[in-house]
Design a protein around this motif. Structure first.
Motif, short mmCIF file in Angstrom:
data_model
loop_
_atom_site.label_atom_id
_atom_site.label_comp_id
_atom_site.label_asym_id
_atom_site.label_seq_id
_atom_site.Cartn_x
_atom_site.Cartn_y
_atom_site.Cartn_z
N GLN A 40 16.07 14.72 -5.86
CA GLN A 40 15.41 14.84 -7.15
C GLN A 40 14.24 15.82 -7.14
O GLN A 40 14.09 16.63 -8.06
N ASP A 41 13.42 15.76 -6.09
CA ASP A 41 12.18 16.55 -6.07
C ASP A 41 12.33 17.90 -5.37
O ASP A 41 11.55 18.82 -5.64
N LYS A 43 4.92 15.01 -8.46
CA LYS A 43 6.09 15.72 -7.97
C LYS A 43 5.73 17.16 -7.58
O LYS A 43 4.91 17.78 -8.26
N PRO A 44 6.36 17.68 -6.53
CA PRO A 44 7.30 17.03 -5.62
C PRO A 44 6.57 16.09 -4.66
O PRO A 44 5.56 16.46 -4.07
N ASP A 98 0.82 -1.21 0.00
CA ASP A 98 0.00 0.00 0.00
C ASP A 98 0.85 1.26 0.00
O ASP A 98 0.54 2.24 -0.69
N TYR A 99 1.94 1.26 0.76
CA TYR A 99 2.82 2.43 0.79
C TYR A 99 3.45 2.66 -0.59
O TYR A 99 3.59 3.81 -1.04
N GLU A 100 3.82 1.57 -1.25
CA GLU A 100 4.40 1.69 -2.60
C GLU A 100 3.36 2.26 -3.57
O GLU A 100 3.68 3.12 -4.40
N LYS A 101 2.13 1.76 -3.49
CA LYS A 101 1.07 2.26 -4.34
C LYS A 101 0.79 3.73 -4.05
O LYS A 101 0.61 4.53 -4.98
N CYS A 102 0.78 4.10 -2.79
CA CYS A 102 0.57 5.50 -2.40
C CYS A 102 1.62 6.38 -3.05
O CYS A 102 1.29 7.41 -3.66
N PHE A 103 2.88 5.98 -2.96
CA PHE A 103 3.97 6.79 -3.51
C PHE A 103 3.85 6.92 -5.02
O PHE A 103 4.12 7.98 -5.60
N SER A 104 3.43 5.84 -5.68
CA SER A 104 3.32 5.86 -7.14
C SER A 104 2.23 6.81 -7.62
O SER A 104 2.28 7.28 -8.77
N LEU A 105 1.25 7.08 -6.78
CA LEU A 105 0.13 7.95 -7.17
C LEU A 105 0.43 9.43 -6.94
O LEU A 105 -0.31 10.29 -7.43
N MET A 106 1.50 9.74 -6.25
CA MET A 106 1.82 11.13 -5.94
C MET A 106 2.43 11.84 -7.14
O MET A 106 3.17 11.24 -7.92
#
Length: 343
Positions: A319-320, A283-284, A273-281
């Protein structure tokens, strides 16, 4: 108003009869850094202002002229980037912010930064207090007072539940929402405290008010949190799942359900879920889901993956946000070092 600190430093340096190299050596910097200041390519970090003022024998205000917003940005960065702030830097930032409020008593950002500044010092003091308490415990491990002060410094739970309550915060937000009845964010902060203190009926009332203001993925999340706090784990999971099902593209739903999975000890699902959350964000991107993911990996016994995830945090900061140093980078670096010692 144009920033003129570079030219001011150059004139003061020439007046003092020192080279760029000599000034740079005094500050522990490269002469290229001083050259960039004097050519208006960059400006010195706010932490260097007291050193520059002492070196040249002038006040900090005499060093430069810049808009308040630039000054406030620098103070904000100082709060983020220093784990332990020097008394000199703290006093300077406090005096500057109070000076702004003398001119503009309604400057909300100055009040916010004063709050952040004092909170930063409080957190720093608690860290130092915990370190001193550890030493006290090392030499006198049976002393109850030593354990008590260490527990307080670390924000631990007290044996007397009265000291774990949030009565003052609840009272504040209860009054706040009366005068700001459409402020949804305030209701959410109130909800957090009510659930933590097990005021479930009042929490349900507040949640209904939240729903009238805006229907979001957090509605089912909070319903699940209430169910979990009451000991109904299956109901909680059903509600957290419902949030993700209804709002499949909301990163908030995934990070919240991930937190729920951690409470249930289901770390692999939390990591997903944390990985999915990050993928939906966009930038930044926030680094919170990665930080939470690293902890889930650690709890699951996968220290190597936890280290790798903290390294991702450092990469995202660069990066961001173009952040390559300071406390935001030092914190995950400390975690990496701690985890490496466990392997």
């Amino acid at each position: 108003m144009k920033i003129e600190i570079g030219q001011r430093i150059k004139s003061l340096r020439i007046e003092k009869g020192v080279t760029q190299e000599e000034l740079a050596n005094h500050l522990g910097l490269s002469y290229q850094a001083v050259s960039k200041w004097e050519n208006n390519i960059s400006t010195p970090d706010i932490q260097l202002l007291p050193l520059l003022s002492v070196y040249f024998g002038v006040t900090i205000d005499d060093l430069f002229e810049m808009p308040h917003e630039v000054h406030l940005d620098r103070i904000d960065q100082m709060i983020d980037n220093e784990r332990i702030m020097s008394t000199e830097n703290f006093n300077y930032a406090e005096q500057y912010l109070k000076g702004i409020l003398d001119e503009d008593p309604k400057c909300a950002r100055a009040y916010y930064l004063l709050a952040a500044l004092h909170y930063h010092r409080a957190e720093s003091d608690k860290y130092l207090a915990s370190e001193y308490a550890k030493s006290a415990l090392f030499y006198a491990p049976d002393d109850k007072a030593h354990h008590n002060i260490f527990n307080k410094a670390m924000g631990g739970v007290a044996s007397d539940d009265y000291y774990n309550r949030h009565d003052a915060l609840i009272e504040y937000y209860e009054n706040f929402v009366k005068t700001h009845p459409t402020n949804r964010r305030a209701y959410l902060y109130l909800l957090d405290q009510l659930i933590a203190d097990r005021h479930f009926e009042r929490a349900k009332e507040v949640l209904e008010q939240v729903k009238t203001l805006k229907h979001s993925c957090l509605d089912a999340i909070y319903e699940g949190d209430i169910a979990f706090a009451k000991g109904n784990e299956e109901e909680a999971l059903t509600l957290w799942n419902a949030s993700v099902t209804e709002f499949p593209n909301a990163w908030e739903a995934y990070i919240s359900r991930g937190d729920g999975f951690v409470k249930l000890g289901r770390y692999e699902e939390a990591i997903s879920d944390y990985e999915k959350c990050f993928s939906l964000m966009e930038k930044p991107r926030y680094t919170d889901p990665l930080t939470f993911m690293a902890k889930a990996y650690e709890l699951n016994g996968d220290y190597a993956k936890a280290i790798e995830t903290h390294q991702r945090v450092i990469k995202i900061l660069e990066q961001d946000y173009n952040i390559v140093s300071g406390e935001l980078v030092d914190a995950p670096m400390r975690e990496i070092k701690r985890l490496q010692a466990l392997i």
